[in-house]
Motif scaffolding. Structure first.
Motif, PDB file in Angstrom:
ATOM      1  N   MET A 110     -21.212 -21.042  58.551  1.00 41.63           N
ATOM      2  CA  MET A 110     -21.672 -22.012  57.568  1.00 41.63           C
ATOM      3  C   MET A 110     -23.156 -21.800  57.253  1.00 41.63           C
ATOM      4  O   MET A 110     -23.578 -21.881  56.090  1.00 41.63           O
ATOM      5  CB  MET A 110     -21.448 -23.433  58.081  1.00 41.63           C
ATOM      6  N   ARG A 111     -23.949 -21.518  58.275  1.00 43.75           N
ATOM      7  CA  ARG A 111     -25.391 -21.303  58.063  1.00 43.75           C
ATOM      8  C   ARG A 111     -25.627 -20.066  57.207  1.00 43.75           C
ATOM      9  O   ARG A 111     -26.474 -20.073  56.302  1.00 43.75           O
ATOM     10  CB  ARG A 111     -26.090 -21.177  59.418  1.00 43.75           C
ATOM     11  N   GLN A 112     -24.864 -18.998  57.471  1.00 45.41           N
ATOM     12  CA  GLN A 112     -25.021 -17.768  56.690  1.00 45.41           C
ATOM     13  C   GLN A 112     -24.614 -17.967  55.232  1.00 45.41           C
ATOM     14  O   GLN A 112     -25.261 -17.452  54.312  1.00 45.41           O
ATOM     15  CB  GLN A 112     -24.202 -16.642  57.323  1.00 45.41           C
ATOM     16  N   LEU A 113     -23.552 -18.729  55.008  1.00 46.87           N
ATOM     17  CA  LEU A 113     -23.113 -18.994  53.630  1.00 46.87           C
ATOM     18  C   LEU A 113     -24.134 -19.854  52.888  1.00 46.87           C
ATOM     19  O   LEU A 113     -24.372 -19.664  51.691  1.00 46.87           O
ATOM     20  CB  LEU A 113     -21.739 -19.667  53.623  1.00 46.87           C
ATOM     21  N   GLN A 114     -24.748 -20.797  53.598  1.00 50.94           N
ATOM     22  CA  GLN A 114     -25.758 -21.626  52.962  1.00 50.94           C
ATOM     23  C   GLN A 114     -27.004 -20.814  52.637  1.00 50.94           C
ATOM     24  O   GLN A 114     -27.633 -21.007  51.595  1.00 50.94           O
ATOM     25  CB  GLN A 114     -26.110 -22.817  53.858  1.00 50.94           C
ATOM     26  N   LEU A 115     -27.366 -19.881  53.510  1.00 48.53           N
ATOM     27  CA  LEU A 115     -28.487 -18.989  53.222  1.00 48.53           C
ATOM     28  C   LEU A 115     -28.208 -18.151  51.985  1.00 48.53           C
ATOM     29  O   LEU A 115     -29.109 -17.878  51.182  1.00 48.53           O
ATOM     30  CB  LEU A 115     -28.769 -18.083  54.432  1.00 48.53           C
ATOM     31  N   MET A 116     -26.946 -17.746  51.817  1.00 42.80           N
ATOM     32  CA  MET A 116     -26.559 -17.008  50.610  1.00 42.80           C
ATOM     33  C   MET A 116     -26.726 -17.879  49.369  1.00 42.80           C
ATOM     34  O   MET A 116     -27.211 -17.423  48.328  1.00 42.80           O
ATOM     35  CB  MET A 116     -25.112 -16.522  50.729  1.00 42.80           C
ATOM     36  N   GLU A 117     -26.350 -19.159  49.446  1.00 35.71           N
ATOM     37  CA  GLU A 117     -26.498 -20.066  48.301  1.00 35.71           C
ATOM     38  C   GLU A 117     -27.975 -20.198  47.910  1.00 35.71           C
ATOM     39  O   GLU A 117     -28.317 -20.161  46.726  1.00 35.71           O
ATOM     40  CB  GLU A 117     -25.920 -21.443  48.642  1.00 35.71           C
ATOM     41  N   GLN A 118     -28.853 -20.350  48.898  1.00 33.26           N
ATOM     42  CA  GLN A 118     -30.291 -20.423  48.608  1.00 33.26           C
ATOM     43  C   GLN A 118     -30.779 -19.139  47.952  1.00 33.26           C
ATOM     44  O   GLN A 118     -31.589 -19.170  47.014  1.00 33.26           O
ATOM     45  CB  GLN A 118     -31.066 -20.644  49.901  1.00 33.26           C
ATOM     46  N   PRO A 162     -29.179 -14.116  53.440  1.00 32.42           N
ATOM     47  CA  PRO A 162     -30.057 -14.125  52.268  1.00 32.42           C
ATOM     48  C   PRO A 162     -30.470 -12.754  51.747  1.00 32.42           C
ATOM     49  O   PRO A 162     -31.250 -12.655  50.812  1.00 32.42           O
ATOM     50  CB  PRO A 162     -31.284 -14.859  52.810  1.00 32.42           C
ATOM     51  N   SER A 163     -29.958 -11.678  52.332  1.00 33.74           N
ATOM     52  CA  SER A 163     -30.525 -10.349  52.069  1.00 33.74           C
ATOM     53  C   SER A 163     -30.182  -9.769  50.699  1.00 33.74           C
ATOM     54  O   SER A 163     -30.738  -8.747  50.312  1.00 33.74           O
ATOM     55  CB  SER A 163     -30.085  -9.365  53.164  1.00 33.74           C
ATOM     56  N   ALA A 164     -29.278 -10.393  49.950  1.00 37.17           N
ATOM     57  CA  ALA A 164     -28.902  -9.864  48.637  1.00 37.17           C
ATOM     58  C   ALA A 164     -29.785 -10.406  47.513  1.00 37.17           C
ATOM     59  O   ALA A 164     -29.594 -10.059  46.351  1.00 37.17           O
ATOM     60  CB  ALA A 164     -27.439 -10.193  48.342  1.00 37.17           C
ATOM     61  N   GLY A 165     -30.756 -11.255  47.852  1.00 38.42           N
ATOM     62  CA  GLY A 165     -31.534 -11.947  46.832  1.00 38.42           C
ATOM     63  C   GLY A 165     -32.174 -11.030  45.799  1.00 38.42           C
ATOM     64  O   GLY A 165     -32.057 -11.260  44.591  1.00 38.42           O
ATOM     65  N   LEU A 166     -32.876  -9.995  46.246  1.00 36.97           N
ATOM     66  CA  LEU A 166     -33.559  -9.097  45.316  1.00 36.97           C
ATOM     67  C   LEU A 166     -32.572  -8.441  44.364  1.00 36.97           C
ATOM     68  O   LEU A 166     -32.801  -8.417  43.146  1.00 36.97           O
ATOM     69  CB  LEU A 166     -34.326  -8.022  46.090  1.00 36.97           C
ATOM     70  N   MET A 167     -31.468  -7.921  44.885  1.00 37.80           N
ATOM     71  CA  MET A 167     -30.528  -7.181  44.041  1.00 37.80           C
ATOM     72  C   MET A 167     -29.789  -8.113  43.082  1.00 37.80           C
ATOM     73  O   MET A 167     -29.495  -7.739  41.944  1.00 37.80           O
ATOM     74  CB  MET A 167     -29.550  -6.394  44.920  1.00 37.80           C
ATOM     75  N   PHE A 168     -29.498  -9.333  43.514  1.00 41.30           N
ATOM     76  CA  PHE A 168     -28.913 -10.311  42.589  1.00 41.30           C
ATOM     77  C   PHE A 168     -29.867 -10.560  41.417  1.00 41.30           C
ATOM     78  O   PHE A 168     -29.446 -10.603  40.259  1.00 41.30           O
ATOM     79  CB  PHE A 168     -28.632 -11.630  43.308  1.00 41.30           C
ATOM     80  N   SER A 169     -31.150 -10.747  41.721  1.00 38.18           N
ATOM     81  CA  SER A 169     -32.110 -11.052  40.663  1.00 38.18           C
ATOM     82  C   SER A 169     -32.216  -9.899  39.667  1.00 38.18           C
ATOM     83  O   SER A 169     -32.317 -10.123  38.446  1.00 38.18           O
ATOM     84  CB  SER A 169     -33.479 -11.377  41.258  1.00 38.18           C
ATOM     85  N   LEU A 170     -32.180  -8.666  40.145  1.00 34.97           N
ATOM     86  CA  LEU A 170     -32.265  -7.508  39.256  1.00 34.97           C
ATOM     87  C   LEU A 170     -31.023  -7.389  38.364  1.00 34.97           C
ATOM     88  O   LEU A 170     -31.134  -7.091  37.163  1.00 34.97           O
ATOM     89  CB  LEU A 170     -32.449  -6.233  40.078  1.00 34.97           C
TER      90      LEU A 170
END
Length: 337
Positions: free
Chosen positions: A98-106, A233-241
């Motif tokens: 649950m914590r990992q999924l919430q980090l993904m949402e952020q 949360p590690s996909a943040g940069l690539m999602f933004s691009l």
């Protein structure tokens, strides 16, 4: 007689195999995962369909059994981590997920905000509650709150952000009771908790949870990210691009296959992640030509430096590019032939 021996040997072999698979060791094992095209996951309404590819890199992880524990000692880029380095104290497997999924949402929320602002498109976000990210053992919230619960009120006062909740708690003293209203699943629940000091900081009181603010983002055009069960949360940069590339007319990939990793915040700052070497291996296997790696402002032990070492070790021709911000990645792409 021989037939009976074969049957006994067969069942003995089955039992041994089951023991090797199902007996878990007090470790997690990680290994190179995948490098996945982001276009099927990111959907900007009427977004451009570009020729190049931005790729999300992952690390495979699971509890170690006898087989994976052995492989981690003999195979390159397999790593072992004690349980306490992965999960927080007292955290269950369900709470960790649950914590990992919430980090993904952020991470998705920040990626959307950064990409839309850079593209000059309308974006607004409104705080709508506070999520529980972890629950400390031997504190008042233990057994009352769970990871993933959304706190909406304390003592009848609406709490839209984690900062509001922290500030309100600071007006109280040890032994005071607070009445928490929260949502679990689709049901609204309540709990009354007595504030007490934290073991690691006796001068600070609380209920024993870590918190994050839940934001509702509105954009024009609308965007949807299908992250499925990808956590962290590690996909943040690539999602933004990828979002930005679909918003603008030009193809900023210039037709290249570009992988990468890194957290991102609302200011577009890129942060470090775990498993960078394994992600380099995954990206190289999928034929990526360029890899964005968190530079950590030039730190000696940065993700970027580790990525460069791994790239040399595996002999890849993939270009490793250091980035500290979303704008760093955009500037590199603008100069790409």
């Amino acid at each position: 007689m021989k037939k009976r021996m074969y049957v006994v040997a067969f069942f003995f072999g089955v039992i041994v195999a089951l023991l090797l698979i199902f007996i878990k060791f007090p470790y997690y094992v990680t290994m190179p995962g995948t490098a996945q095209d982001l276009k099927p996951l990111v959907h900007v309404e009427h977004g451009d369909d570009d020729e190049g590819t931005f790729m999300l890199t992952t690390v495979k992880m699971g509890r170690a059994n006898a087989i994976s524990y052995f492989l981690a000692h003999v195979r390159s880029f397999y790593e072992l981590y004690p349980l306490e380095e992965i999960k927080q104290e007292g955290e269950t497997d369900e709470e960790y997920t649950m914590r990992q999924l919430q980090l993904m949402e952020q991470s998705k929320e920040a990626a959307i905000a950064v990409a839309y602002k850079k593209a000059g498109k309308p974006v607004s976000y409104k705080a709508k509650g506070v999520y529980v990210m972890s629950v400390l053992p031997h504190m008042p919230a233990e057994g009352q709150l769970k990871v993933g619960d959304r706190i909406i009120k304390i003592d009848g006062k609406r709490m839209d952000t984690s900062e509001q909740m922290v500030q309100y708690i600071r007006t109280k003293k040890k032994g005071d009771k607070v009445h928490i209203t929260f949502v679990r699943g689709k049901k609204e629940k309540e709990a009354t908790l007595t504030l007490m000091p934290f073991a690691h900081n006796p001068k600070q009181i609380g209920i024993g949870v870590s918190l994050t603010t839940d934001y509702d983002i509105a954009t024009n055009p609308p965007v949807r990210i299908d992250s499925e069960q990808i956590g962290g949360p590690s996909a943040g940069l690539m999602f933004s691009l990828e979002i930005y590339n679909q918003l603008v007319e030009e193809d900023i990939t210039k037709g290249h296959k570009i992988a990468g990793t890194g957290t991102i915040n609302m200011n577009g700052e890129v942060g470090p992640i775990g498993g960078i070497s394994q992600k380099i291996v995954a990206a190289d296997r999928e034929g990526a030509e360029i890899f964005f790696a968190p530079n950590e402002n030039g730190a000696a032990d940065s993700n970027y430096r580790e990525a460069v070492k791994t790239a040399k070790k595996i002999g890849t021709k993939m270009k490793i590019v250091p980035v500290d911000t979303f704008d760093d990645a955009i500037r590199y792409l603008e100069n790409l032939k």
